[in-house]
Scaffold this active site. Structure first.
Site, PDB file in Angstrom:
ATOM      1  N   ASN A   1       0.815  -1.231   0.000  1.00  0.00           N
ATOM      2  CA  ASN A   1       0.000   0.000   0.000  1.00  0.00           C
ATOM      3  C   ASN A   1       0.843   1.272   0.000  1.00  0.00           C
ATOM      4  OD1 ASN A   1       0.709  -0.787   2.615  1.00  0.00           O
ATOM      5  ND2 ASN A   1      -0.965   0.338   3.529  1.00  0.00           N
TER       6      ASN A   1
ATOM      7  N   GLU B   1       3.028  -5.368  12.339  1.00  0.00           N
ATOM      8  CA  GLU B   1       2.120  -4.223  12.166  1.00  0.00           C
ATOM      9  C   GLU B   1       1.064  -4.686  11.183  1.00  0.00           C
ATOM     10  OE1 GLU B   1      -0.001  -1.462  11.377  1.00  0.00           O
ATOM     11  OE2 GLU B   1       1.519  -0.854   9.929  1.00  0.00           O
TER      12      GLU B   1
ATOM     13  N   CYS C   1      -3.408   1.469   6.334  1.00  0.00           N
ATOM     14  CA  CYS C   1      -3.904   0.779   7.528  1.00  0.00           C
ATOM     15  C   CYS C   1      -4.467   1.771   8.539  1.00  0.00           C
ATOM     16  CB  CYS C   1      -2.811  -0.077   8.144  1.00  0.00           C
ATOM     17  SG  CYS C   1      -1.302   0.827   8.463  1.00  0.00           S
TER      18      CYS C   1
ATOM     19  N   GLU D   1       6.862   0.311  16.225  1.00  0.00           N
ATOM     20  CA  GLU D   1       7.928   0.826  15.379  1.00  0.00           C
ATOM     21  C   GLU D   1       8.112   2.300  15.720  1.00  0.00           C
ATOM     22  OE1 GLU D   1       6.039  -0.481  11.508  1.00  0.00           O
ATOM     23  OE2 GLU D   1       7.868  -1.665  11.407  1.00  0.00           O
TER      24      GLU D   1
END
Ligand code: TXE
Length: 480
Positions: A150, A248, A282, A461
């Site tokens: 993405n 993630e 996301c 992260e």
């Protein structure tokens, strides 16, 4: 057709098998390049190269590592237009978005971790018994980095940069759906003088290359961004091998819109948070919860603004919505529109594929879609659609908004729209999410922890969290 090949041991190399896959341009639906269909043998070569490079790279001074990462960042900026055009063609996203967001952010990721490593310090703990502890933080070895389609270069560099800055060598796999910018990055790494074997990029399919990275006994640390079910599969493989894991994963993010918000600013931002990158981020908000006193007004204004979004050629400067990333993904997204209808949802706008074949664009365009009339427990509101599809729903009280927000298996991000400071804190505290934006969306400070809870993943992260993840802490206790 141009061949996208691997970057192993400092060189661009054909896959051992000699096999290639077609790489499709989403706007046209036509193949436009070939992609190395690598397998276990290529991963093995990459791991060997990384292991060989590790002793020297891990001992290279932070200053020198920083300088090389900085050079990569500069080269990305010098090649911004070329990279943005390539990213747009490969992914279907508007070139304006790739130029403004994806590629500058990829450069920023390298620059950020090039400097962050210079400030990464250890804790020390003094004891009353005339002793001192300090925490040694050493690079781990060969890190595996697996990224999705993405935000291709943006998320690829978000993993690679901290891993390299911390002194690890890397075997990385970009998504097979969008491999082009990672391939161009490998050329820039050569130009920047990154020592051979420090970064290795192996192209190909998830169940071949991704699985070989996950299963490899000499890769003790894995950072993954992608779908929740893939994350679960990686965790199943990595757990009995005691690998360090950062996952993630997906989201089903709410936007909580209270009646005291700054309305115009909210409206503009919520259009963006719903449909940026065709809803394939996301962090996009796909469940819009609106206070009942402004529900009707919001519905009317929101639909008006959404209908202004221009779906079109990703190459055109005035396009707001490009193509979805692949035929399979478009079909998945459209299948959710049918699910929504069968669940009793009313399509307020959109819901269809857009046919641009007369413009020579026979690819995967979908209208931005707004749905109402669905309960929170239905599939449309529970499952990650990851496309230009949002639902809207009224709420009466703050408690109800929080309850609805938390009522999915995901917990990545929320955005809250209110001018009430006390409410901001009450709501933020009770949202079961890793990230809460108030009166903004996707405002990113790279120093902050980034990640989700529940099915949205494990680990964080960003900033020093990423540097901690990519290093192994060792306590040294000295009695004096
Ligand atoms: O992702 P995959 P897909 C969500 C979104 C989307 C769904 C599936 O809902 O519809 O995930 O997308 C590699 N071992 N997100 O199928 O498969 C793969 O090659 C190791 C959310 O494209 O998870 C790619 O490099 N690796 C997401 C990467 O995993 C494997 C962004 C991600 O692909 C593997 C993208 C395996 N067995 C999709 N199988 C987000 N959180 O941003 C695949 N891969």
């Amino acid at each position: 057709m141009e061949k996208i090949i691997n970057y192993i041991d400092g060189e661009l190399r054909e896959p051992v098998s000699g096999s290639y896959l077609e790489n499709i341009e989403p706007a046209t639906g036509e193949p436009y390049s070939l992609l190395a269909d690598s397998d276990r043998q290529d991963v093995e070569l990459a791991v060997e190269a990384a292991k060989k490079a590790f002793p020297l790279w891990s001992k290279t001074s932070k200053d020198d590592r920083s300088e090389i990462l900085y050079r990569i960042s500069e080269l990305i900026l010098q090649n911004l237009d070329k990279l943005a055009a390539a990213e747009s063609k490969d992914n279907g996203k508007p070139v304006s978005l790739a130029t403004k967001v994806d590629i500058p952010r990829a450069a920023h990721n390298f620059r950020f971790f090039a400097t962050a490593i210079l400030h990464f310090a250890s804790e020390s703990h003094q004891m009353e018994e005339a002793a001192i502890n300090y925490t040694m933080k050493s690079p781990i070895g060969v890190a595996g980095c697996i990224s999705p389609w993405n935000l291709p270069l943006y998320l690829f560099s978000w993993k690679i940069a901290p891993a390299l800055a911390a002194g690890n060598c890397v075997v990385a796999k970009p998504s097979e759906v969008t491999p082009m910018s990672a391939y161009l990055l490998s050329k820039l790494c050569i130009e920047a003088g990154l020592p051979k074997g420090v970064l290795n990029i192996v192209h190909g399919l998830g169940h071949k290359v991704g699985a070989a990275i996950t299963e490899h006994p000499d890769i003790p640390v894995i950072s993954f961004t992608g779908g929740t079910s893939t994350g679960a599969q990686i965790a199943r493989t990595a757990a009995p091998m005691f690998k360090k894991l950062s996952l993630e994963l997906g989201g089903k993010n709410p936007a909580l819109i209270f009646d005291d918000c700054k309305y115009e600013k909210m409206l503009k931002t919520v259009v963006r948070s719903s449909f940026a990158n065709q809803g394939q981020i996301c962090l996009c908000g796909s469940r819009l919860l609106i206070h009942s006193s402004i529900y009707d007004k919001f519905k009317k204004d929101f639909i008006r603004e959404v209908q202004k979004l221009k779906v079109g050629d990703p190459k055109s400067a005035d396009t707001n919505q490009g193509a979805l990333v692949s035929k399979a993904h478009m079909e998945k997204v459209l299948s959710y529109v049918e699910i929504a209808k069968s669940e009793g949802g009313k399509i307020l706008c959109g819901g269809n594929q857009v046919d641009l074949s007369e413009e020579g664009l026979g690819g995967y365009f979908v209208e931005p879609t707004v749905i109402e009339g669905l309960g929170m427990s239905c599939r449309t509101n529970q499952e990650e659609i990851f496309g230009p599809v949002v639902t809207i729903m009224p709420f009466d009280t703050e408690e109800e908004a929080i309850e609805l927000s938390n009522a999915t298996s995901y917990g990545l991000a929320a955005s809250v729209w209110t001018e009430n400071v006390s409410r901001t804190n009450r709501v933020a505290e009770q949202l079961h999410m890793g990230i809460v934006w108030v009166n903004c969306w996707l405002l990113r400070d790279l120093r902050t922890p980034f990640g989700g809870v529940k099915n949205s993943g494990v680990g964080r992260e960003g900033g020093f969290e990423a540097l901690r993840f990519f290093t192994e802490p060792k306590n040294v206790c000295i009695k004096y």
